[in-house]
Enzyme design. Structure first.
Site, PDB file in Angstrom:
ATOM      1  N   THR A 117     -31.353 -50.065  11.342  1.00  0.00           N
ATOM      2  CA  THR A 117     -30.701 -51.174  12.004  1.00  0.00           C
ATOM      3  C   THR A 117     -29.309 -50.576  12.661  1.00  0.00           C
ATOM      4  OG1 THR A 117     -29.032 -53.166  11.931  1.00  0.00           O
ATOM      5  CG2 THR A 117     -29.017 -51.477   9.967  1.00  0.00           C
ATOM      6  N   TYR A 141     -23.900 -53.871   4.982  1.00  0.00           N
ATOM      7  CA  TYR A 141     -25.373 -53.933   5.197  1.00  0.00           C
ATOM      8  C   TYR A 141     -25.604 -52.620   6.115  1.00  0.00           C
ATOM      9  CZ  TYR A 141     -29.382 -55.180   7.982  1.00  0.00           C
ATOM     10  OH  TYR A 141     -30.821 -55.058   8.617  1.00  0.00           O
TER      11      TYR A 141
END
Ligand code: UDP
Length: 328
Positions: A117, A141
């Site tokens: 990501t 995250y």
């Protein structure tokens, strides 16, 4: 034909990857806990229910299917939740990946495509990112994905695992045939929420912050069509088969849109008003995340061909209008 173990194959991106794999003549075997995935989305190959925390189950699945490679999508991916509950993200995303890699080593499976990501980069003051940008994640995250990228490098050195990581930006849209689409429960992503607000499935959409240092005060993101995104993963398999080379690619379009731009486009594409409330900033959000994809273009021959706002919103709207959300 390759057999590919797809962790998270019942999720949004994983299910689109399974469809693309099957279309390319491969066998996608989904491994999914169904904690956030949908069994109805597993349509393109066999399904093995299991959690990445279950090493014995992983061993049994590797023994049964003897996959040539793994595509690893399974992860928790909600920035707000990660900010409130970092332990959940480290345990699930990092711990799960350790178990997966150990099972690959035991089974002799030596190729993996990893779903990473742009949240690994953190906030870079509107600079257009590339693969050389240093990591500075703003939330657990992004940190968990950064840790897995480091883990892949270590396993590669110790166990000869060929790996490639794709750093995603904002994934949107749905399968052109309307067979599968985006469905989260609860939904947290901008485009499906705006569609639900426009069609009266929920109340007004809250704009998370209107005082950011951007032209219209809202955050800027780089939106990529899910079909373009999964096409890169198929190219990634070829890249691994060709031998060692680049191990990480950004999958952006180079073009950023603000939250207000997206809401305007949803109103235009659907012909409906999107009711909006101006709210506070959401913790963990970066001001702007935009990246080109020159490395993926040069090395993989990847192009973001379908990633216009109209096409992403149009396909998401068609899926939404079919009432094809898996729960119902
Ligand atoms: N956003 C918003 N209201 C919402 C959901 C999202 O204003 O109800 C904003 C969010 O702050 C971010 C952008 O829309 O700037 C995209 O958010 P999303 O959760 O879709 O993806 P993320 O960028 O977190 O991966």
């Amino acid at each position: 034909m390759l057999t590919i173990l797809v962790t998270g194959g019942a999720g949004y991106i994983g299910s689109h990857a399974c469809k693309a794999l099957a279309a390319a003549g491969h066998l996608p075997v989904t491994y999914d806990s169904l904690v956030t995935g949908w069994q109805q989305a597993v349509k393109f190959g066999p399904f093995e229910q299991g959690d990445l925390s279950d090493a014995a189950r992983l061993d049994a699945v590797f023994a049964r299917w003897q996959p040539d490679a793994v595509m690893h999508f399974a992860a928790l991916s909600n920035v707000g939740e990660a900010t409130d509950a970092p332990g959940l993200y480290w345990r699930n995303n990092v711990g799960g990946s350790i178990n997966l890699l150990d099972a690959m080593v035991r089974a002799g499976c030596r190729q993996i495509v990893f779903s990473s990501t742009c949240a690994t980069y953190g906030d870079r003051d509107g600079v257009v990112l590339d693969e050389q940008t240093g990591f500075a994640p703003l939330n657990a995250y992004g940190a968990s994905k950064m840790a897995v990228e480091a883990m892949l490098a270590d396993y590669s050195r110790a166990h000869d695992i060929a790996h490639v990581s794709f750093r995603y930006f904002n994934v949107a849209g749905a399968d052109a045939d309307g067979e599968i689409g985006e469905a989260h429960d609860p939904e947290t992503h901008l485009i499906p929420l705006a569609l639900q607000a426009a069609t009266g499935r929920r109340g007004a959409l809250t704009l998370f912050g209107t005082d950011y240092p951007t032209p219209d005060g809202t955050c800027i993101r780089d939106y990529v069509h899910v079909e373009d995104l999964v096409a890169a993963h198929i190219l990634g398999l070829d890249h691994l088969a060709r031998g060692r080379g680049e191990t990480a690619f950004n999958l952006g379009t180079g073009q950023g849109f603000s939250v207000r731009d997206v809401i305007g486009a949803v109103a235009r594409v659907t012909g409906m008003d999107v009711p909006v409330i101006e709210g506070q900033r959401r913790a963990g959000d970066a001001v702007a995340l935009v990246s080109g994809s020159s490395l993926a273009q040069e090395v993989l021959g990847w192009r973001a061909e379908r990633s216009t706002l109209d096409r992403m919103i149009g396909s998401a709207f068609a899926w939404h209008q079919k009432g094809a959300l898996y729960k119902e």
